[in-house]
Design a protein around this motif. Sequence first.
Motif, PDB file in Angstrom:
ATOM      1  N   PRO A  74       0.817  -1.218   0.000  1.00  0.00           N
ATOM      2  CA  PRO A  74       0.000   0.000   0.000  1.00  0.00           C
ATOM      3  C   PRO A  74       0.854   1.273   0.000  1.00  0.00           C
ATOM      4  CG  PRO A  74      -0.820  -1.557   1.606  1.00  0.00           C
ATOM      5  CD  PRO A  74       0.477  -2.114   1.108  1.00  0.00           C
ATOM      6  N   THR A  75       0.415   2.245  -0.757  1.00  0.00           N
ATOM      7  CA  THR A  75       1.083   3.541  -0.782  1.00  0.00           C
ATOM      8  C   THR A  75       0.099   4.597  -0.275  1.00  0.00           C
ATOM      9  OG1 THR A  75       2.392   5.068  -2.161  1.00  0.00           O
ATOM     10  CG2 THR A  75       0.473   4.023  -3.189  1.00  0.00           C
ATOM     11  N   MET A  76       0.423   5.863  -0.392  1.00  0.00           N
ATOM     12  CA  MET A  76      -0.369   6.968   0.147  1.00  0.00           C
ATOM     13  C   MET A  76      -0.350   6.994   1.677  1.00  0.00           C
ATOM     14  SD  MET A  76      -3.793   7.438  -2.141  1.00  0.00           S
ATOM     15  CE  MET A  76      -3.763   7.887  -3.871  1.00  0.00           C
ATOM     16  N   GLY A  77       0.622   6.305   2.289  1.00  0.00           N
ATOM     17  CA  GLY A  77       0.727   6.318   3.745  1.00  0.00           C
ATOM     18  C   GLY A  77       1.056   7.690   4.303  1.00  0.00           C
ATOM     19  N   GLY A  78       1.454   8.605   3.429  1.00  0.00           N
ATOM     20  CA  GLY A  78       1.722   9.978   3.857  1.00  0.00           C
ATOM     21  C   GLY A  78       0.503  10.641   4.481  1.00  0.00           C
ATOM     22  N   LEU A  79      -0.686  10.098   4.199  1.00  0.00           N
ATOM     23  CA  LEU A  79      -1.904  10.647   4.799  1.00  0.00           C
ATOM     24  C   LEU A  79      -1.855  10.585   6.319  1.00  0.00           C
ATOM     25  CD1 LEU A  79      -4.590   9.116   2.384  1.00  0.00           C
ATOM     26  CD2 LEU A  79      -3.988  11.541   2.594  1.00  0.00           C
ATOM     27  N   ILE A  80      -1.338   9.478   6.854  1.00  0.00           N
ATOM     28  CA  ILE A  80      -1.271   9.335   8.308  1.00  0.00           C
ATOM     29  C   ILE A  80      -0.194  10.248   8.888  1.00  0.00           C
ATOM     30  CG2 ILE A  80       0.395   7.425   8.414  1.00  0.00           C
ATOM     31  CD1 ILE A  80      -2.776   7.806  10.558  1.00  0.00           C
ATOM     32  N   LEU A 116      -2.426  13.981  -5.125  1.00  0.00           N
ATOM     33  CA  LEU A 116      -2.909  13.986  -6.505  1.00  0.00           C
ATOM     34  C   LEU A 116      -2.006  13.137  -7.391  1.00  0.00           C
ATOM     35  CD1 LEU A 116      -4.994  15.101  -8.491  1.00  0.00           C
ATOM     36  CD2 LEU A 116      -3.548  17.127  -8.777  1.00  0.00           C
ATOM     37  N   ASP A 117      -0.699  13.248  -7.164  1.00  0.00           N
ATOM     38  CA  ASP A 117       0.271  12.447  -7.926  1.00  0.00           C
ATOM     39  C   ASP A 117       0.059  10.962  -7.664  1.00  0.00           C
ATOM     40  OD1 ASP A 117       2.737  12.251  -9.568  1.00  0.00           O
ATOM     41  OD2 ASP A 117       3.592  11.443  -7.724  1.00  0.00           O
ATOM     42  N   ASP A 118      -0.084  10.592  -6.392  1.00  0.00           N
ATOM     43  CA  ASP A 118      -0.307   9.184  -6.034  1.00  0.00           C
ATOM     44  C   ASP A 118      -1.645   8.678  -6.582  1.00  0.00           C
ATOM     45  OD1 ASP A 118       2.098   8.944  -4.661  1.00  0.00           O
ATOM     46  OD2 ASP A 118       1.229   9.568  -2.750  1.00  0.00           O
ATOM     47  N   TYR A 119      -2.652   9.527  -6.525  1.00  0.00           N
ATOM     48  CA  TYR A 119      -3.984   9.147  -7.003  1.00  0.00           C
ATOM     49  C   TYR A 119      -3.937   8.801  -8.496  1.00  0.00           C
ATOM     50  CZ  TYR A 119      -8.983   9.412  -8.023  1.00  0.00           C
ATOM     51  OH  TYR A 119     -10.253   9.124  -8.438  1.00  0.00           O
ATOM     52  N   PHE A 302       4.029   2.435   2.129  1.00  0.00           N
ATOM     53  CA  PHE A 302       4.908   3.499   1.642  1.00  0.00           C
ATOM     54  C   PHE A 302       4.223   4.845   1.847  1.00  0.00           C
ATOM     55  CE2 PHE A 302       6.186   0.081  -1.585  1.00  0.00           C
ATOM     56  CZ  PHE A 302       7.191  -0.396  -0.765  1.00  0.00           C
ATOM     57  N   MET A 303       5.001   5.885   2.078  1.00  0.00           N
ATOM     58  CA  MET A 303       4.405   7.207   2.264  1.00  0.00           C
ATOM     59  C   MET A 303       3.947   7.814   0.942  1.00  0.00           C
ATOM     60  SD  MET A 303       7.542   9.866   3.028  1.00  0.00           S
ATOM     61  CE  MET A 303       8.174   8.999   4.449  1.00  0.00           C
ATOM     62  N   GLY A 304       4.571   7.414  -0.168  1.00  0.00           N
ATOM     63  CA  GLY A 304       4.230   7.989  -1.459  1.00  0.00           C
ATOM     64  C   GLY A 304       4.598   9.462  -1.531  1.00  0.00           C
ATOM     65  N   ASP A 305       4.260  10.085  -2.636  1.00  0.00           N
ATOM     66  CA  ASP A 305       4.519  11.521  -2.784  1.00  0.00           C
ATOM     67  C   ASP A 305       3.682  12.334  -1.804  1.00  0.00           C
ATOM     68  OD1 ASP A 305       6.101  10.660  -4.814  1.00  0.00           O
ATOM     69  OD2 ASP A 305       5.329  12.051  -6.322  1.00  0.00           O
ATOM     70  N   THR A 306       2.572  11.754  -1.338  1.00  0.00           N
ATOM     71  CA  THR A 306       1.734  12.429  -0.347  1.00  0.00           C
ATOM     72  C   THR A 306       2.550  12.817   0.877  1.00  0.00           C
ATOM     73  OG1 THR A 306      -0.123  11.052  -1.058  1.00  0.00           O
ATOM     74  CG2 THR A 306      -0.372  12.234   1.029  1.00  0.00           C
ATOM     75  N   GLY A 307       3.428  11.918   1.299  1.00  0.00           N
ATOM     76  CA  GLY A 307       4.252  12.188   2.468  1.00  0.00           C
ATOM     77  C   GLY A 307       5.561  12.873   2.141  1.00  0.00           C
ATOM     78  N   SER A 308       6.269  12.402   1.107  1.00  0.00           N
ATOM     79  CA  SER A 308       7.624  12.890   0.860  1.00  0.00           C
ATOM     80  C   SER A 308       7.665  14.359   0.440  1.00  0.00           C
ATOM     81  CB  SER A 308       8.312  12.027  -0.204  1.00  0.00           C
ATOM     82  OG  SER A 308       7.597  12.032  -1.424  1.00  0.00           O
ATOM     83  N   LEU A 309       6.752  14.775  -0.436  1.00  0.00           N
ATOM     84  CA  LEU A 309       6.729  16.192  -0.839  1.00  0.00           C
ATOM     85  C   LEU A 309       6.424  17.088   0.352  1.00  0.00           C
ATOM     86  CD1 LEU A 309       4.877  16.199  -4.302  1.00  0.00           C
ATOM     87  CD2 LEU A 309       7.294  16.641  -3.875  1.00  0.00           C
ATOM     88  N   SER A 310       5.504  16.641   1.197  1.00  0.00           N
ATOM     89  CA  SER A 310       5.119  17.417   2.364  1.00  0.00           C
ATOM     90  C   SER A 310       6.271  17.527   3.366  1.00  0.00           C
ATOM     91  CB  SER A 310       3.902  16.768   3.026  1.00  0.00           C
ATOM     92  OG  SER A 310       3.471  17.527   4.125  1.00  0.00           O
ATOM     93  N   LEU A 311       6.956  16.404   3.638  1.00  0.00           N
ATOM     94  CA  LEU A 311       8.065  16.414   4.595  1.00  0.00           C
ATOM     95  C   LEU A 311       9.182  17.345   4.145  1.00  0.00           C
ATOM     96  CD1 LEU A 311       8.440  12.629   5.586  1.00  0.00           C
ATOM     97  CD2 LEU A 311       7.296  14.444   6.844  1.00  0.00           C
ATOM     98  N   GLY A 312       9.562  17.244   2.869  1.00  0.00           N
ATOM     99  CA  GLY A 312      10.633  18.097   2.356  1.00  0.00           C
ATOM    100  C   GLY A 312      10.277  19.570   2.399  1.00  0.00           C
ATOM    101  N   GLY A 313       9.044  19.890   2.005  1.00  0.00           N
ATOM    102  CA  GLY A 313       8.610  21.289   2.021  1.00  0.00           C
ATOM    103  C   GLY A 313       8.574  21.857   3.427  1.00  0.00           C
ATOM    104  N   VAL A 314       8.092  21.058   4.381  1.00  0.00           N
ATOM    105  CA  VAL A 314       8.030  21.495   5.781  1.00  0.00           C
ATOM    106  C   VAL A 314       9.428  21.796   6.314  1.00  0.00           C
ATOM    107  CG1 VAL A 314       7.644  20.610   8.118  1.00  0.00           C
ATOM    108  CG2 VAL A 314       5.830  20.459   6.421  1.00  0.00           C
ATOM    109  N   ILE A 315      10.378  20.914   6.025  1.00  0.00           N
ATOM    110  CA  ILE A 315      11.764  21.116   6.483  1.00  0.00           C
ATOM    111  C   ILE A 315      12.330  22.415   5.921  1.00  0.00           C
ATOM    112  CG2 ILE A 315      14.116  20.231   6.207  1.00  0.00           C
ATOM    113  CD1 ILE A 315      12.861  17.391   6.495  1.00  0.00           C
ATOM    114  N   ALA A 316      12.088  22.669   4.634  1.00  0.00           N
ATOM    115  CA  ALA A 316      12.592  23.893   4.006  1.00  0.00           C
ATOM    116  C   ALA A 316      11.982  25.131   4.653  1.00  0.00           C
ATOM    117  CB  ALA A 316      12.281  23.867   2.504  1.00  0.00           C
TER     118      ALA A 316
END
Length: 404
Positions: A74-80, A116-119, A302-316
């Motif tokens: 399963p992907t889209m785990g970035g939702l959690i 949206l990318d994961d969807y 997997f976190m998918g782009d839902t999680g990874s894009l968000s994590l990177g942007g937050v850090i920046a």
Amino acid sequence: MLYYLFDYFDREFDLMGAGVFQYISFRAVMAAAISLLITITFGKNLINLLQKKQVGESIRDLGLAGQMEKKGTPTMGGLIIIAAIVIPTLLFAKLENIYVILLLVTTVILGGIGFLDDYIKVFRKNKEGLAGKFKVVGQVSVGLIIGLTLFFHEDVVIREFNEPETVQTEVVSEGPNYVDKKSTVTTIPFVKDNELDYSKFNPTDSDMVTAAIYVLIVIFFVTAISNGANITDGIDGLAAGTSAIIGLALAIFAYISGNAIFSDYLNVMFIPNSGELVIFCTAFVGACVGFLWYNSYPAQVFMGDTGSLSLGGVIAVLALVLRKELLIPVLCGIFVIENLSVIMQVSYFKYTKKKYGEGRRIFKMSPLHHHYQKMDIPEAKIVTRFWIIGILLAIMTLATLKLR
């Protein structure tokens, strides 16, 4: 929300223990605990739901050991992850704080772009996902919002303390001994006079030109680091673990930058109201660590782009708000080198193909973690070693507080 509730109880009813919510340290610990509980408790429910909806990762066979075994995970785990960041922040932070608002906006918007990318990949069966240009437009838009807000918002200031004037032995003090002012000053690591004002790059006296320069810098960091985190999310636990390490270092910077005593002692720029970001940072770290419960090797989700894009942007954005963005090449060294490995590989391949008629490669495969997989190093060992490097980089970054 709980902050305001217990503040009301403390003021109106003098409720015993309610005053503890005034302390950032207490609220930060609670945010981390709730974040962990959300990811661990509801993570399994999300995995079951994603499996029921057949939201599985499609895997291309790149000849990597154990790769095809991950097909259908399963992907889209970035939702959690997003839920575990947003909910504790809403519960324990001061929601009128402009920095907290910016971080929540960044989390939700970039998470939405990643979703949206994961969807598109999962439900539309398009392996390419959201077109790269639309991702970039979304990242640039977030950078634009952040840059303009940080430049123009009246609450985004730094505090400069004045030395008290003395007449013989009597201290003369009229009004506050500090001034809050708008500034585009940031921190330069490892140098004694460690401040750089972006306005110095403006050849004119126009504030709009300075604003344009600053916004472009913000856009660059938001785009680069969100992409770096996205690329790093290629093997189990790497992006989440690395982000947790970075988030913890930024929590320390936030606490020091928002505390007049510590910032004065360490000669660090004091940023009023930035201490509230400690609550967001601990929720962020809790979400990443909690996600590892299911994402560590072998990953159940997997976190998918839902999680990874968000994590990177937050850090920046955290680094920009704390005026530590020039520390990103060190603190986010894992993200940076992963990004660079792809750029170097693609550029060298194109160059050699044009010059020699066939493309040549610097690495066995990019990004860098795949290079080591091609060397038959076990995936779990690669991740652990990258974490160790991430910890060393975080320590080096924190050392800049004294090493100048």
